[in-house]
Design a protein around this motif. Sequence first.
Motif, PDB file in Angstrom:
ATOM      1  N   UNK A 135       0.818  -1.212   0.000  1.00 10.13           N
ATOM      2  CA  UNK A 135       0.000   0.000   0.000  1.00 10.13           C
ATOM      3  C   UNK A 135       0.848   1.256   0.000  1.00 10.13           C
ATOM      4  N   UNK A 136       2.132   1.111  -0.361  1.00 10.92           N
ATOM      5  CA  UNK A 136       3.046   2.253  -0.376  1.00 10.92           C
ATOM      6  C   UNK A 136       3.706   2.524   0.952  1.00 10.92           C
ATOM      7  N   UNK A 137       3.489   1.623   1.943  1.00  9.77           N
ATOM      8  CA  UNK A 137       4.093   1.828   3.260  1.00  9.77           C
ATOM      9  C   UNK A 137       5.611   1.640   3.189  1.00  9.77           C
ATOM     10  N   UNK A 138       6.307   2.454   3.966  1.00 12.92           N
ATOM     11  CA  UNK A 138       7.765   2.345   4.003  1.00 12.92           C
ATOM     12  C   UNK A 138       8.176   1.293   5.028  1.00 12.92           C
ATOM     13  N   UNK A 139       9.228   0.565   4.708  1.00 14.21           N
ATOM     14  CA  UNK A 139       9.750  -0.423   5.636  1.00 14.21           C
ATOM     15  C   UNK A 139      11.254  -0.520   5.504  1.00 14.21           C
ATOM     16  N   UNK A 140      11.926  -0.729   6.629  1.00  9.12           N
ATOM     17  CA  UNK A 140      13.390  -0.798   6.606  1.00  9.12           C
ATOM     18  C   UNK A 140      13.918  -2.188   6.942  1.00  9.12           C
ATOM     19  N   UNK A 141      13.080  -3.041   7.532  1.00  3.89           N
ATOM     20  CA  UNK A 141      13.567  -4.338   7.982  1.00  3.89           C
ATOM     21  C   UNK A 141      14.242  -4.244   9.332  1.00  3.89           C
ATOM     22  N   UNK A 142      14.483  -3.017   9.803  1.00  6.58           N
ATOM     23  CA  UNK A 142      15.188  -2.821  11.061  1.00  6.58           C
ATOM     24  C   UNK A 142      14.378  -3.323  12.256  1.00  6.58           C
ATOM     25  N   UNK A 143      13.065  -3.089  12.242  1.00  3.81           N
ATOM     26  CA  UNK A 143      12.222  -3.499  13.366  1.00  3.81           C
ATOM     27  C   UNK A 143      12.267  -5.013  13.542  1.00  3.81           C
ATOM     28  N   UNK A 144      12.221  -5.752  12.436  1.00  2.00           N
ATOM     29  CA  UNK A 144      12.281  -7.205  12.527  1.00  2.00           C
ATOM     30  C   UNK A 144      13.637  -7.662  13.068  1.00  2.00           C
ATOM     31  N   UNK A 145      14.699  -6.996  12.638  1.00  3.73           N
ATOM     32  CA  UNK A 145      16.031  -7.337  13.136  1.00  3.73           C
ATOM     33  C   UNK A 145      16.128  -7.078  14.640  1.00  3.73           C
ATOM     34  N   UNK A 146      15.484  -6.011  15.098  1.00  5.39           N
ATOM     35  CA  UNK A 146      15.474  -5.700  16.530  1.00  5.39           C
ATOM     36  C   UNK A 146      14.707  -6.771  17.299  1.00  5.39           C
ATOM     37  N   UNK A 147      13.556  -7.210  16.744  1.00  2.51           N
ATOM     38  CA  UNK A 147      12.787  -8.277  17.390  1.00  2.51           C
ATOM     39  C   UNK A 147      13.627  -9.546  17.512  1.00  2.51           C
ATOM     40  N   UNK A 148      14.396  -9.846  16.465  1.00  4.83           N
ATOM     41  CA  UNK A 148      15.275 -11.020  16.515  1.00  4.83           C
ATOM     42  C   UNK A 148      16.296 -10.889  17.637  1.00  4.83           C
ATOM     43  N   UNK A 149      16.870  -9.694  17.771  1.00  2.00           N
ATOM     44  CA  UNK A 149      17.861  -9.469  18.819  1.00  2.00           C
ATOM     45  C   UNK A 149      17.239  -9.605  20.207  1.00  2.00           C
ATOM     46  N   UNK A 150      16.024  -9.100  20.369  1.00  5.78           N
ATOM     47  CA  UNK A 150      15.354  -9.176  21.661  1.00  5.78           C
ATOM     48  C   UNK A 150      15.082 -10.625  22.050  1.00  5.78           C
ATOM     49  N   UNK A 151      14.628 -11.425  21.093  1.00 10.16           N
ATOM     50  CA  UNK A 151      14.379 -12.838  21.368  1.00 10.16           C
ATOM     51  C   UNK A 151      15.685 -13.567  21.670  1.00 10.16           C
ATOM     52  N   UNK A 152      16.703 -13.278  20.876  1.00 10.43           N
ATOM     53  CA  UNK A 152      18.015 -13.913  21.075  1.00 10.43           C
ATOM     54  C   UNK A 152      18.570 -13.584  22.453  1.00 10.43           C
ATOM     55  N   UNK A 153      18.375 -12.360  22.904  1.00  6.52           N
ATOM     56  CA  UNK A 153      18.864 -11.926  24.207  1.00  6.52           C
ATOM     57  C   UNK A 153      18.231 -12.713  25.346  1.00  6.52           C
ATOM     58  N   UNK A 154      17.013 -13.235  25.104  1.00 11.65           N
ATOM     59  CA  UNK A 154      16.297 -14.000  26.120  1.00 11.65           C
ATOM     60  C   UNK A 154      16.476 -15.505  25.944  1.00 11.65           C
TER      61      UNK A 154
END
Length: 216
Positions: A169-188
């Motif tokens: 729908x023309x929304x912007x995305x960087x992929x950064x948020x998903x990478x952050x979620x991965x880091x948060x899960x990995x940290x736990x």
Amino acid sequence: DLRSPLSGVYGVLQTVRMAPVDEEKKQQLLAMAEKSAADVLQMIESLLQLHRFKQGKSSAAREVVQPYLLLAELVKPLAASLGEKKLKLMNALAPDWQINTDVALLRHVLRNLLTNAIKYSRPEGEIRIAAAGQNPPAIAVSDTGVGMDARQVAAVLGQARAVSTTGTGGEKGSGLVLAICREMLHNEGGALLVQSEPGKGSTFTIQLPANHAVSP
């Protein structure tokens, strides 16, 4: 990554203030600015959450939760976005399934995966959320959207630099948020698994630590 959506908001506000636009066009522009602002807030929230986890300042309060009910709660504020693209969301989680987990972490990651699935789903597509394992407990978010190529998957997994993309729908995305979620899960002690193919959709699996399961 923050500059792009902020520039979008700034540009829209300038247009509305300086250019003669009718009410319909004005509302369209303001809706675009609202979506860009939401992207910025989502990214900042994820960065702050990651910082707290890295600094050991997250409460990490574990409690027994039913993912089915948690998902139902998260979907409510996303109803408008689902409706805009006429997307079908299937909650295939067992209503009585319980896990003992960091609810704040699960809520944050699951909300971001839902938002991502909506962003990259084609109109009238389908998003399905289902259990993908019991020990360790895992939840899969699948969509029938545009999918990702190998480089984009590698970026989510932290094996390549995040790349900017555009939603259906023309929304912007960087992929950064998903990478952050991965880091948060990995940290736990958990993980974010990804399966995707261009044109055939994506499946993101939240894999929680084994000790987050509820004993029978």
